[in-house]
Design a protein around this motif. Structure first.
Motif, mmCIF file in Angstrom:
data_model
loop_
_atom_site.group_PDB
_atom_site.id
_atom_site.type_symbol
_atom_site.label_atom_id
_atom_site.label_comp_id
_atom_site.label_asym_id
_atom_site.label_seq_id
_atom_site.Cartn_x
_atom_site.Cartn_y
_atom_site.Cartn_z
ATOM 1 N N PHE A 73 47.544 47.748 53.847
ATOM 2 C CA PHE A 73 47.076 48.159 51.915
ATOM 3 C C PHE A 73 45.388 47.963 52.133
ATOM 4 C CE2 PHE A 73 51.391 47.166 51.884
ATOM 5 C CZ PHE A 73 51.991 47.581 50.688
ATOM 6 N N THR A 74 44.762 49.128 52.081
ATOM 7 C CA THR A 74 43.136 48.577 52.260
ATOM 8 C C THR A 74 42.369 48.309 50.955
ATOM 9 O OG1 THR A 74 42.989 51.461 52.259
ATOM 10 C CG2 THR A 74 43.642 49.989 53.810
ATOM 11 N N ASN A 75 43.495 48.524 50.038
ATOM 12 C CA ASN A 75 42.522 48.976 48.863
ATOM 13 C C ASN A 75 43.146 47.668 48.207
ATOM 14 O OD1 ASN A 75 40.244 50.358 48.483
ATOM 15 N ND2 ASN A 75 41.714 51.983 47.959
ATOM 16 N N HIS A 76 42.950 46.171 48.465
ATOM 17 C CA HIS A 76 43.871 45.186 47.587
ATOM 18 C C HIS A 76 43.443 44.122 47.270
ATOM 19 C CE1 HIS A 76 47.325 42.162 47.294
ATOM 20 N NE2 HIS A 76 46.667 41.631 47.276
ATOM 21 N N TYR A 77 43.548 44.108 45.813
ATOM 22 C CA TYR A 77 42.892 42.953 45.057
ATOM 23 C C TYR A 77 43.716 42.057 44.588
ATOM 24 C CZ TYR A 77 39.415 46.885 44.891
ATOM 25 O OH TYR A 77 38.393 47.770 45.326
ATOM 26 N N ASN A 78 42.462 40.515 43.940
ATOM 27 C CA ASN A 78 42.499 39.794 43.742
ATOM 28 C C ASN A 78 42.314 39.983 42.084
ATOM 29 O OD1 ASN A 78 44.894 37.558 45.607
ATOM 30 N ND2 ASN A 78 42.709 38.368 46.285
ATOM 31 N N THR A 79 43.018 39.945 41.201
ATOM 32 C CA THR A 79 43.188 40.056 39.508
ATOM 33 C C THR A 79 42.376 39.034 38.968
ATOM 34 O OG1 THR A 79 45.218 39.144 38.699
ATOM 35 C CG2 THR A 79 44.898 41.743 39.012
ATOM 36 N N THR A 80 42.602 38.058 39.443
ATOM 37 C CA THR A 80 41.329 36.852 39.306
ATOM 38 C C THR A 80 40.698 35.971 40.984
ATOM 39 O OG1 THR A 80 41.758 36.076 37.191
ATOM 40 C CG2 THR A 80 40.445 34.845 37.717
ATOM 41 N N ALA A 81 39.729 36.128 41.114
ATOM 42 C CA ALA A 81 39.287 36.597 42.319
ATOM 43 C C ALA A 81 38.933 34.461 42.390
ATOM 44 C CB ALA A 81 37.844 36.420 42.898
ATOM 45 N N PRO A 331 33.350 39.841 40.689
ATOM 46 C CA PRO A 331 34.382 41.602 40.550
ATOM 47 C C PRO A 331 33.924 42.047 41.984
ATOM 48 C CG PRO A 331 33.185 41.453 38.663
ATOM 49 C CD PRO A 331 33.102 40.710 39.320
ATOM 50 N N TYR A 332 32.824 42.071 42.852
ATOM 51 C CA TYR A 332 32.447 42.952 43.805
ATOM 52 C C TYR A 332 33.871 43.140 44.857
ATOM 53 C CZ TYR A 332 28.181 43.354 41.174
ATOM 54 O OH TYR A 332 27.785 43.049 39.539
ATOM 55 N N GLU A 333 33.322 44.357 45.808
ATOM 56 C CA GLU A 333 34.433 44.192 46.566
ATOM 57 C C GLU A 333 34.664 43.756 47.678
ATOM 58 O OE1 GLU A 333 36.096 48.347 47.757
ATOM 59 O OE2 GLU A 333 35.821 46.769 45.597
ATOM 60 N N GLU A 334 34.090 42.571 48.094
ATOM 61 C CA GLU A 334 33.417 41.319 49.122
ATOM 62 C C GLU A 334 35.013 40.285 48.442
ATOM 63 O OE1 GLU A 334 30.692 44.058 51.097
ATOM 64 O OE2 GLU A 334 30.756 42.589 48.762
ATOM 65 N N ALA A 335 34.198 39.711 47.470
ATOM 66 C CA ALA A 335 34.319 38.220 46.782
ATOM 67 C C ALA A 335 36.431 39.039 46.123
ATOM 68 C CB ALA A 335 34.016 38.051 45.585
ATOM 69 N N SER A 336 36.514 40.177 45.198
ATOM 70 C CA SER A 336 37.338 40.231 45.151
ATOM 71 C C SER A 336 38.906 40.866 45.662
ATOM 72 C CB SER A 336 37.667 41.465 43.760
ATOM 73 O OG SER A 336 36.938 42.695 44.463
ATOM 74 N N LYS A 337 38.869 41.893 46.984
ATOM 75 C CA LYS A 337 39.329 42.275 48.399
ATOM 76 C C LYS A 337 40.063 41.639 48.839
ATOM 77 C CE LYS A 337 39.434 46.303 49.278
ATOM 78 N NZ LYS A 337 39.165 47.722 49.144
ATOM 79 N N SER A 338 41.058 41.000 49.741
ATOM 80 C CA SER A 338 41.543 40.714 50.673
ATOM 81 C C SER A 338 42.338 41.429 51.342
ATOM 82 C CB SER A 338 42.573 38.864 49.967
ATOM 83 O OG SER A 338 41.810 38.510 49.719
ATOM 84 N N PRO A 339 42.587 41.062 52.506
ATOM 85 C CA PRO A 339 44.039 42.022 53.298
ATOM 86 C C PRO A 339 45.239 41.635 52.781
ATOM 87 C CG PRO A 339 43.570 40.025 54.333
ATOM 88 C CD PRO A 339 42.768 39.993 53.507
#
Length: 529
Positions: A73-81, A331-339
């Motif tokens: 999943f290439t657009n996976h976010y953590n709702t609170t990072a 909430p920027y990409e690097e901090a909020s997204k994970s594999p």
């Protein structure tokens, strides 16, 4: 007649017995065997710090193979990072404003943990185990501190290999896995050894199992396993295109007010400190990757690999110097997204090795796990079952999620809405030098978030669309959460129509004030010694 009746009754009972046995046998054939679940969670791993996500500088062969065998999943976010809130969300499937669990706020209440995926699965007959950094407190008290065993739900698992607080990279300092220290002195490999023993005991139990492992790696301090020194020896890493302060000029003053921008100096002090940090970070990730390989080998050796689903993800991302940021939270990409990689050995071959760009989130983990084992998703959960998405992406209807930050200095607390192609951030803080600020990024084309589109006329219609989505997320927040601890204040702080005077009673102090308070506390403590 009595003899005939007796013989007839015996004959009838014998027929009934074999008939029941046959039906039981038929049922066992027809009823699918419940799958085993392996849930693996790294700590602070941003999605781009994974080979299969396009970073050739990171060596992750086992993660890459898992993606080839499963779904990525290439657009996976953590709702609170941030780790505490994210881990509570992962287990319960609820947004932070419903769990009420985070640093500065409070613990997860026991009645809410009873609705978490490990507890539900155990009640359904699963053999459950947990190892690693649990990361949050389960308590009726007000303290959020998770640094003692007293607030950990140890008795809710059949096998416990977890620890309080941040746990340790040195295996021998973690009592529940210390027996592996001689052969595996670093915890990442030790958890792989623990997994083998857990799977073995689970198989002996005769029950399906759910094994959850939460690694400390690659969390600070960057203390990688020396066993892997050869992997990155003499390597030099390129910085990302959005590295450094010069790429942050278009970002809000709120985002640049806290420690994420002003601390973590090792990312920018010198070229040497950057190289040392990124090498340690990547090598820690390689240790987790190796542990994943150990676990897949154990599943195969113990003969349970053909019915075991593996889910690999992380609790939040990590900035690694992007836009001059360190840490996570924002909430920027690097901090909020994970594999996020899900491997199901029962999936048809034409559905494997697939990359899906639908927006997924940590709220989806619990609903997906429960759905895999045939348990209805509780109505309190906010996430979606991802299984239909893996079969047919068109059936997945959700288009957006909310990202919240309710931790840290007042300025960086924000509510965000994300779609596959767009991200809208509302920075709520206002004082004499700052006003509430909006940011709009076309992340479908600008993944590095180098262009803020909020004031560009050609994106006016898109801005209005995202504002409406934001208001929907805000209304959900107000009507479905905020009932415990001090979360009620966010009904005002995240309200786009609230003014500075209305927000003032709910603010605790800006970044500089917090630093001064801490300095005073330290000075007073030293004086009283």
């Amino acid at each position: 007649m009595t003899l005939y009746k007796s013989l007839a009754l015996v004959f009838f009972c014998v027929l009934s017995f074999f008939s029941c046995k046959q039906k039981e046998g038929e049922k066992s054939i027809e009823t699918p065997k419940r799958p085993n679940i392996v849930f693996l969670l790294s700590d602070d791993q941003t999605s781009i710090a994974t080979g299969c996500y396009g970073n050739s500088q990171v060596v992750t062969p086992n993660m890459d193979n898992l993606a080839k065998d499963g779904v990525m999943f290439t657009n996976h976010y953590n709702t609170t990072a941030i780790c505490m809130a994210s881990r509570a969300t992962i287990m319960t499937g609820m947004y932070e404003y419903k769990t009420g669990c985070n640093f500065m706020h409070g613990p997860l209440k026991p009645e809410k943990f009873k609705k978490s995926y490990p507890v539900i699965l155990r009640e359904a007959g699963y053999y459950t185990g947990f190892a690693g950094k649990f990361g949050f407190a389960v308590s009726n008290g007000e303290s959020w501190k998770e640094d003692t065993n007293d607030v950990l739900p140890i008795d809710n698992f059949d096998v416990w290999g977890g620890g309080p607080g941040q746990t340790y990279y040195k295996t021998s300092k973690n009592p529940t896995i210390a027996q592996y220290a001689k052969e595996y002195p670093h915890s990442s490999r030790a958890y792989g050894a623990w997994a083998h023993d857990f799977i073995k005991s689970a198989k002996a139990s005769g029950k399906p199992f759910c094994m959850s492992i939460s690694y400390k790696a690659p969390h600070l301090p960057f203390t990688p396993d020396k066993y892997f020194d050869y992997v990155y020896k003499d390597k030099t890493y390129k910085k990302p295109a959005n590295y450094g302060a010069e790429s942050a000029t278009h970002l809000s003053p709120q985002a640049k007010s806290g420690r994420q921008y002003n601390a973590y100096n090792f990312w920018r002090e010198t070229e040497d400190t950057y190289q040392e940090a990124i090498k340690g970070y990547n090598q820690l990730i390689h240790g987790v990757d190796y542990s994943l390989g150990m676990i897949r080998k154990s599943l195969e050796e113990l003969g349970v690999d053909d019915n075991t689903i593996i889910i690999f993800t992380s609790d939040n991302g990590y900035s690694c110097g992007a836009h001059n940021f360190g840490g996570k939270v924002l909430p920027y990409e690097e901090a909020s997204k994970s594999p996020l990689i899900i491997y199901d050995p029962r999936l048809p071959k034409n559905k494997r090795g697939v990359k899906l760009n639908n927006v997924t989130a940590n709220i989806d983990m619990a609903p997906t796990i429960l759905s895999y084992v045939g348990i209805d998703v509780p109505k309190n959960m906010d996430g979606e079952n991802l299984i239909p998405l893996m079969s047919n992406a068109k059936e997945f209807k959700r288009e957006s999620i909310a990202l919240t930050n309710m931790w840290g200095n007042d300025e960086i607390q924000a509510l965000t809405v994300v779609t596959k192609d767009w991200k809208y951030i509302y920075w709520q803080y206002a004082n004499k030098s700052m006003q509430p600020t909006e940011e709009l990024f076309n992340i479908g084309k600008d993944r590095l978030e180098l262009n803020n589109c909020v004031n560009k006329p050609e994106y006016k219609e898109q801005l209005e669309t995202m504002r409406k989505l934001y208001d929907e997320k805000y209304n959900h927040l107000v009507s479905n959460g905020l009932e415990i601890h001090d979360y009620k204040k966010y009904a005002v702080l995240f309200n786009r129509k609230a003014n500075a005077e209305e927000k003032k009673p709910f603010l605790t102090g800006d970044y500089q004030e917090v630093l001064r308070q801490k300095a005073q506390e330290i000075a007073l403590k030293n004086k009283n010694k």
